[in-house]
Design an enzyme around this catalytic site. Structure first.
Site, PDB file in Angstrom:
ATOM      1  N   LYS A   1      24.957   6.558   5.612  1.00 34.56           N
ATOM      2  CA  LYS A   1      24.612   5.434   4.724  1.00 34.56           C
ATOM      3  C   LYS A   1      25.401   5.545   3.421  1.00 34.56           C
ATOM      4  O   LYS A   1      25.908   4.545   2.891  1.00 34.56           O
ATOM      5  CB  LYS A   1      23.116   5.434   4.411  1.00 34.56           C
ATOM      6  CG  LYS A   1      22.211   5.028   5.557  1.00 34.56           C
ATOM      7  CD  LYS A   1      20.746   5.224   5.162  1.00 34.56           C
ATOM      8  CE  LYS A   1      19.815   5.033   6.343  1.00 34.56           C
ATOM      9  NZ  LYS A   1      18.409   5.340   5.983  1.00 34.56           N
TER      10      LYS A   1
ATOM     11  N   HIS B   1      15.190  12.593  -7.046  1.00 31.45           N
ATOM     12  CA  HIS B   1      16.294  13.213  -6.321  1.00 31.45           C
ATOM     13  C   HIS B   1      17.354  13.686  -7.310  1.00 31.45           C
ATOM     14  O   HIS B   1      17.464  13.161  -8.422  1.00 31.45           O
ATOM     15  CB  HIS B   1      16.954  12.211  -5.369  1.00 31.45           C
ATOM     16  CG  HIS B   1      16.087  11.788  -4.220  1.00 31.45           C
ATOM     17  ND1 HIS B   1      14.875  12.367  -3.914  1.00 31.45           N
ATOM     18  CD2 HIS B   1      16.283  10.814  -3.281  1.00 31.45           C
ATOM     19  CE1 HIS B   1      14.367  11.787  -2.839  1.00 31.45           C
ATOM     20  NE2 HIS B   1      15.205  10.841  -2.446  1.00 31.45           N
TER      21      HIS B   1
ATOM     22  N   SER C   1      -3.945  -1.906   6.235  1.00 30.21           N
ATOM     23  CA  SER C   1      -4.184  -2.071   4.800  1.00 30.21           C
ATOM     24  C   SER C   1      -4.726  -3.444   4.425  1.00 30.21           C
ATOM     25  O   SER C   1      -5.160  -3.640   3.285  1.00 30.21           O
ATOM     26  CB  SER C   1      -2.881  -1.816   4.029  1.00 30.21           C
ATOM     27  OG  SER C   1      -1.866  -2.701   4.458  1.00 30.21           O
TER      28      SER C   1
ATOM     29  N   VAL D   1       6.351   2.826  -2.539  1.00 30.00           N
ATOM     30  CA  VAL D   1       7.224   1.871  -3.211  1.00 30.00           C
ATOM     31  C   VAL D   1       6.468   0.603  -3.558  1.00 30.00           C
ATOM     32  O   VAL D   1       6.653   0.023  -4.632  1.00 30.00           O
ATOM     33  CB  VAL D   1       8.460   1.563  -2.336  1.00 30.00           C
ATOM     34  CG1 VAL D   1       9.328   0.475  -2.984  1.00 30.00           C
ATOM     35  CG2 VAL D   1       9.281   2.817  -2.110  1.00 30.00           C
TER      36      VAL D   1
ATOM     37  N   CYS E   1      18.390   5.097  -1.545  1.00 30.19           N
ATOM     38  CA  CYS E   1      18.114   5.675  -2.863  1.00 30.19           C
ATOM     39  C   CYS E   1      19.231   6.594  -3.345  1.00 30.19           C
ATOM     40  O   CYS E   1      19.635   6.545  -4.517  1.00 30.19           O
ATOM     41  CB  CYS E   1      16.782   6.423  -2.844  1.00 30.19           C
ATOM     42  SG  CYS E   1      16.649   7.662  -1.523  1.00 30.19           S
TER      43      CYS E   1
ATOM     44  N   SER F   1       9.273  12.766  -2.146  1.00 29.69           N
ATOM     45  CA  SER F   1       8.964  11.340  -2.335  1.00 29.69           C
ATOM     46  C   SER F   1       9.856  10.442  -1.500  1.00 29.69           C
ATOM     47  O   SER F   1       9.468   9.321  -1.161  1.00 29.69           O
ATOM     48  CB  SER F   1       9.101  10.966  -3.812  1.00 29.69           C
ATOM     49  OG  SER F   1      10.424  11.162  -4.269  1.00 29.69           O
TER      50      SER F   1
ATOM     51  N   SER G   1       0.803  -1.228   0.000  1.00 28.47           N
ATOM     52  CA  SER G   1       0.000   0.000   0.000  1.00 28.47           C
ATOM     53  C   SER G   1       0.834   1.275   0.000  1.00 28.47           C
ATOM     54  O   SER G   1       0.300   2.356  -0.264  1.00 28.47           O
ATOM     55  CB  SER G   1      -0.946   0.010   1.215  1.00 28.47           C
ATOM     56  OG  SER G   1      -1.841  -1.079   1.159  1.00 28.47           O
ATOM     57  N   GLY G   2       2.126   1.164   0.272  1.00 23.86           N
ATOM     58  CA  GLY G   2       2.983   2.338   0.295  1.00 23.86           C
ATOM     59  C   GLY G   2       3.393   2.779  -1.092  1.00 23.86           C
ATOM     60  O   GLY G   2       3.094   2.115  -2.100  1.00 23.86           O
TER      61      GLY G   2
END
Length: 335
Positions: A212, A240, A38, A12, A128, A158, A9-10
């Site tokens: 990260k 991005h 969900s 991604v 990402c 996003s 449901s997200g």
């Protein structure tokens, strides 16, 4: 293939459905999982309706070949054994397992073969910002070893999820209509603003997002490269961008770097600055590749190069990279 999506449901999770369909991914059975919030929701995939099942500690993954998981680090840690115990390959989009020595961290354009060795049955999808950067840097690394990276990211709403995108849109609407703003998904107002903070700060003054990029880049590229990042949230909705400085062992010409990037998998060269041609989020949103431009010599470093790149954070920065890992496993008898 029997495929599961956890966290469907997200933002991604929804992108997984689109990409699997667009790429004609081989699916015999599809099972969708979600939280109690969900569970029971229904989604249509290839003209068939699927109901979201509640994620539980049971044998629902017994016949699953690949599970795409994008439900947050806590869920990944809690359910990893449940998902993998019958042999399913878990491709995890969270940060939970990225630095685990027994879990490969994979960007197919850079280190696809790492996905074939996975002692825990888990493959981690990188952050990402790291994904898009290493895709663009891999062709440079093949010309000359990269010793040092300095990068500033310009990360769209996003990156914080679908609710964050909605909050940015609502902030613009509220400002136009002189209504009080809702600020929940970001530490400050994002509309008409940039915020030099993505994730929480660590003791050294860098955020987790920035650290990260340091550690993940080394693991993916099998390199001793040092990466110093400043990650900034900007008020674009999707895709991005990054401004990147690299120092290589030997000097490289702009022409040879352009040529290498132009033919590199996953890259699109867009570099004609005198005609206003360079990557921008408005144009890279919805695209698969990492777009690279403004390639030039670093005038402060003989062995330095500077470039600008932009890529869709939800696609290549998340769902697409995971699907490409799965495609590699299928093509190379990796299941």
């Amino acid at each position: 293939m029997n495929i599961a999506i956890v966290g469907v449901s997200g933002a991604v999770g929804q992108e997984f459905l689109r990409i699997l369909d667009q790429r004609n991914f081989p699916i015999d059975n599809l099972v969708l999982f979600g939280s109690s919030r969900s569970a029971g929701s229904k989604y249509t995939f290839r003209n068939k309706e699927y109901e979201v099942k509640l994620l539980q500690h049971n044998d629902d993954f017994k016949d699953i070949d690949i599970a795409f998981v994008s439900a947050g680090g806590g869920t990944s840690l809690e359910y990893a054994e449940t998902i993998t115990k019958h042999g399913a390959v878990m491709i995890d989009n969270s940060s939970a397992f990225r630095m685990d020595k027994d879990v490969p961290l994979v960007v197919p354009e850079c280190n696809a073969k790492d996905a074939l060795t996975r002692p825990k049955g888990i493959i981690a999808n990188p952050n990402c910002t790291t994904i898009m950067m290493v895709v663009a840097l891999q062709p440079i690394e093949e010309l000359s070893h990269i010793k040092r990276i300095k990068v500033s990211s310009y990360q769209s709403a996003s990156g914080a999820g679908a609710a964050a995108m909605a909050e940015l849109q609502q902030q613009y609407s509220d400002l136009v209509n002189n209504k009080p703003l809702t600020i929940e998904k970001f530490p400050h107002q994002l509309a008409y603003n940039v915020i030099p903070q993505v994730d929480v700060f660590t003791e050294n003054g860098y955020t987790k997002e920035e650290m990260k990029m340091f550690y993940e880049t080394q693991k993916i590229m099998h390199s001793d490269v040092k990466c110093s990042a400043t990650c900034v949230r900007v008020s674009s909705l999707r895709s991005h961008s990054e401004s990147v400085w690299v120092e290589t062992e030997k000097p490289l010409t702009v022409e040879e770097v352009r040529a290498a990037i132009e033919k590199a998998p996953g890259c699109t060269l867009k570099d004609d600055v005198f005609n206003g041609v360079y990557p921008m989020p408005l144009e890279t949103a919805g695209e698969d590749n990492v777009f690279v431009g403004r390639i030039r010599k670093d005038i402060s470093d003989e062995n330095g190069l500077t470039l600008w790149l932009s890529s869709d954070q939800i696609r290549k920065g998340a769902a697409l990279n995971a699907v490409q890992i799965a495609e590699y496993l299928i093509a190379n008898n990796g299941l």
